[in-house]
Design a protein around this motif. Structure first.
Motif, PDB file in Angstrom:
ATOM      1  N   LYS A 115      -8.208  -6.773  -5.074  1.00  0.00           N
ATOM      2  CA  LYS A 115      -7.001  -6.589  -4.287  1.00  0.00           C
ATOM      3  C   LYS A 115      -7.130  -5.279  -3.521  1.00  0.00           C
ATOM      4  O   LYS A 115      -7.786  -4.355  -3.997  1.00  0.00           O
ATOM      5  CB  LYS A 115      -5.740  -6.546  -5.165  1.00  0.00           C
ATOM      6  CG  LYS A 115      -5.425  -7.814  -5.925  1.00  0.00           C
ATOM      7  CD  LYS A 115      -4.174  -7.614  -6.776  1.00  0.00           C
ATOM      8  CE  LYS A 115      -3.861  -8.850  -7.609  1.00  0.00           C
ATOM      9  NZ  LYS A 115      -2.665  -8.629  -8.476  1.00  0.00           N
ATOM     10  N   GLU A 133      -6.738  -0.261 -11.344  1.00  0.00           N
ATOM     11  CA  GLU A 133      -6.226   0.099 -10.028  1.00  0.00           C
ATOM     12  C   GLU A 133      -6.621   1.527  -9.683  1.00  0.00           C
ATOM     13  O   GLU A 133      -6.404   2.442 -10.476  1.00  0.00           O
ATOM     14  CB  GLU A 133      -4.700  -0.051  -9.979  1.00  0.00           C
ATOM     15  CG  GLU A 133      -4.247  -1.496 -10.124  1.00  0.00           C
ATOM     16  CD  GLU A 133      -2.754  -1.654  -9.891  1.00  0.00           C
ATOM     17  OE1 GLU A 133      -2.098  -0.627  -9.626  1.00  0.00           O
ATOM     18  OE2 GLU A 133      -2.276  -2.795  -9.970  1.00  0.00           O
ATOM     19  N   GLU A 145      -7.826  -5.974   3.889  1.00  0.00           N
ATOM     20  CA  GLU A 145      -7.993  -6.595   2.570  1.00  0.00           C
ATOM     21  C   GLU A 145      -8.853  -7.850   2.661  1.00  0.00           C
ATOM     22  O   GLU A 145      -9.749  -8.057   1.837  1.00  0.00           O
ATOM     23  CB  GLU A 145      -6.637  -6.940   1.960  1.00  0.00           C
ATOM     24  CG  GLU A 145      -6.774  -7.578   0.578  1.00  0.00           C
ATOM     25  CD  GLU A 145      -5.455  -7.989  -0.030  1.00  0.00           C
ATOM     26  OE1 GLU A 145      -5.271  -7.772  -1.245  1.00  0.00           O
ATOM     27  OE2 GLU A 145      -4.607  -8.531   0.703  1.00  0.00           O
ATOM     28  N   ASN A 195      -4.688   1.349  -2.108  1.00  0.00           N
ATOM     29  CA  ASN A 195      -4.592   1.013  -3.522  1.00  0.00           C
ATOM     30  C   ASN A 195      -5.503  -0.177  -3.772  1.00  0.00           C
ATOM     31  O   ASN A 195      -5.258  -1.285  -3.269  1.00  0.00           O
ATOM     32  CB  ASN A 195      -3.150   0.683  -3.910  1.00  0.00           C
ATOM     33  CG  ASN A 195      -2.260   1.911  -3.875  1.00  0.00           C
ATOM     34  OD1 ASN A 195      -2.732   3.036  -4.029  1.00  0.00           O
ATOM     35  ND2 ASN A 195      -0.973   1.711  -3.666  1.00  0.00           N
ATOM     36  N   VAL A 244      -1.824   1.743   2.486  1.00  0.00           N
ATOM     37  CA  VAL A 244      -0.568   2.485   2.417  1.00  0.00           C
ATOM     38  C   VAL A 244      -0.601   3.542   3.515  1.00  0.00           C
ATOM     39  O   VAL A 244      -1.444   4.440   3.488  1.00  0.00           O
ATOM     40  CB  VAL A 244      -0.372   3.161   1.043  1.00  0.00           C
ATOM     41  CG1 VAL A 244       0.974   3.898   0.997  1.00  0.00           C
ATOM     42  CG2 VAL A 244      -0.453   2.137  -0.081  1.00  0.00           C
ATOM     43  N   THR A 250      -4.609  -4.678   9.700  1.00  0.00           N
ATOM     44  CA  THR A 250      -3.913  -5.615   8.820  1.00  0.00           C
ATOM     45  C   THR A 250      -4.853  -6.588   8.111  1.00  0.00           C
ATOM     46  O   THR A 250      -4.451  -7.216   7.124  1.00  0.00           O
ATOM     47  CB  THR A 250      -2.862  -6.417   9.605  1.00  0.00           C
ATOM     48  OG1 THR A 250      -3.498  -7.137  10.671  1.00  0.00           O
ATOM     49  CG2 THR A 250      -1.800  -5.487  10.189  1.00  0.00           C
ATOM     50  N   LYS A 306      -4.463  -2.825  -0.971  1.00  0.00           N
ATOM     51  CA  LYS A 306      -3.217  -2.639  -0.228  1.00  0.00           C
ATOM     52  C   LYS A 306      -3.287  -1.345   0.570  1.00  0.00           C
ATOM     53  O   LYS A 306      -3.340  -0.261  -0.007  1.00  0.00           O
ATOM     54  CB  LYS A 306      -2.028  -2.571  -1.184  1.00  0.00           C
ATOM     55  CG  LYS A 306      -0.690  -2.361  -0.467  1.00  0.00           C
ATOM     56  CD  LYS A 306       0.461  -2.240  -1.450  1.00  0.00           C
ATOM     57  CE  LYS A 306       1.776  -1.973  -0.714  1.00  0.00           C
ATOM     58  NZ  LYS A 306       2.902  -1.804  -1.655  1.00  0.00           N
TER      59      LYS A 306
END
Length: 371
Positions: free
Chosen positions: A38, A11, A344, A28, A42, A341, A40
């Protein structure tokens, strides 16, 4: 070296100080080697309580706060908010003011999209030349805004029922000169970047966004149209006087980063066509509805949602009035936040070096994301 340690993904926190993240923003990212598994986003570092301030400020007092949302596009921010209040209070706008709003909105679209092309090349590592070329043209438009409103970026120009100050013939002449010269800049800029083999390699088939996901996620603006969805609020709603002007709605074929890049270039050419029609046609007359009393402004009880096709997508304001001097509810629909949004979804399976390019193609401003 592989980033998989004992069966786990590595990560990595990109930001909040990362220079390529267009503001105070962090991602992240979970990596398998160089591959993104992945991601995310923030955010919230720039939260300013915009909506709650709007509920404790007079209707007119919130106008300069809208400048601080997408601080590249204060003129269109002003228009979206003014349109919402005008729908709430049933206010008519004089014809000359409607022309001025269209002219200023399309000039804003030109400087926003030109800046995006420069920033995106910087995200790829082409520091200097592309961004300076873009900012050279942007400065000419900001000079117009400054001479009209007194400010280059925080213009506070729109008013309920019209505009704050009028333009003169000299200003219109300067605007026409900028518009007439802009296609030459676009020709040079497209030759510089859009046919560049490095740009093509870094953007084609990278960060694809399907039309189904774009619609489901509420994506709007150039991002949506780059995925092939024919939806432009200037055509759909026909707000202001846009139905009077002939212009096309460019569409992409693949929904990748290259299409999103091309969409800005094509939309600038359509903005030029709108400006070439609006500038010669602007009529004489008042620029504000004299019946609107701003000092004692109290719209009737009710609610309204006004939206426009801002440079980054659908910008809307939802207002509820209880008959008092402040909105009972003040809500912003910001395109930067909504469009972010699906970051990802667009990054999964790509290498980490592609993440910044994909992010840059969304065209976000953190003042609008966090509010």
């Amino acid at each position: 070296m592989s980033s998989r340690l004992d069966g786990e993904l590595l990560e990595v926190s990109m930001g909040p100080q990362h220079p390529s993240t267009h503001g105070v923003f962090r991602m992240n990212v979970a990596l398998e080697g160089e591959i993104v598994r992945k991601l995310k986003p923030v955010f919230g570092y720039l939260h300013r309580n915009h909506e709650q301030i709007g509920e404790h400020t007079s209707y007119l007092g919130s106008m300069p706060y809208t400048d601080r949302l997408d601080y590249f596009c204060s003129m269109t921010n002003n228009w979206a908010y003014a349109l919402s209040v005008e729908k709430l209070a049933g206010i008519e706008v004089p014809e000359r003011a409607e022309y001025l709003r269209v002219i200023l909105a399309e000039l804003t679209r030109l400087q926003n999209h030109a800046s995006l092309l420069g920033f995106l090349l910087s995200d790829m590592g082409a520091w200097g030349t592309p961004l300076m070329y873009a900012f050279r043209e942007r400065e000419k438009i900001l000079d117009l805004f400054e001479s009209l409103s007194g400010s280059r970026m925080m213009c506070d120009y729109m008013r309920f029922g019209g505009c704050r100050v009028d333009v003169d013939e000299a200003w219109l002449g300067r605007a026409k000169e900028i518009v007439d010269r802009f296609p030459k800049f676009l020709d040079e800029f497209e030759e510089l970047i859009l046919q560049n083999e490095i740009v093509i390699a870094r953007t084609q088939h990278v960060g694809k966004l399907s039309p189904e996901l774009a619609i489901t996620a509420g994506i709007t603006g150039p991002m949506l149209r780059a995925s092939g969805v024919n939806y432009d609020i200037r055509k759909v709603d026909g707000y202001g006087i846009y139905p009077r002007f002939k212009f096309r709605v460019p569409l992409g074929d693949h929904g990748d980063t290259y299409d999103r890049l091309m969409m800005r270039a094509l939309e600038m050419r359509e903005s030029i066509e709108i400006l070439k029609q609006a500038l010669p046609q602007i009529p004489a007359g008042p620029i504000v509805n004299p019946k609107v009393k701003l000092r004692a402004f109290r719209p009737p009880i009710g609610e309204a949602y006004g939206r426009i096709e801002a440079p980054k997508g659908e910008l809307g304001f939802y207002l509820i009035s209880d008959g008092g001097p402040n909105p009972y509810r003040y809500r912003v629909r910001p395109p930067s936040f909504i469009n972010l949004t699906v970051l990802e979804d667009m990054c999964l399976g790509h290498v980490v070096a592609d993440v910044m390019v994909i992010l840059g193609s969304i065209d976000i401003v953190m003042g609008e994301v966090d509010r």
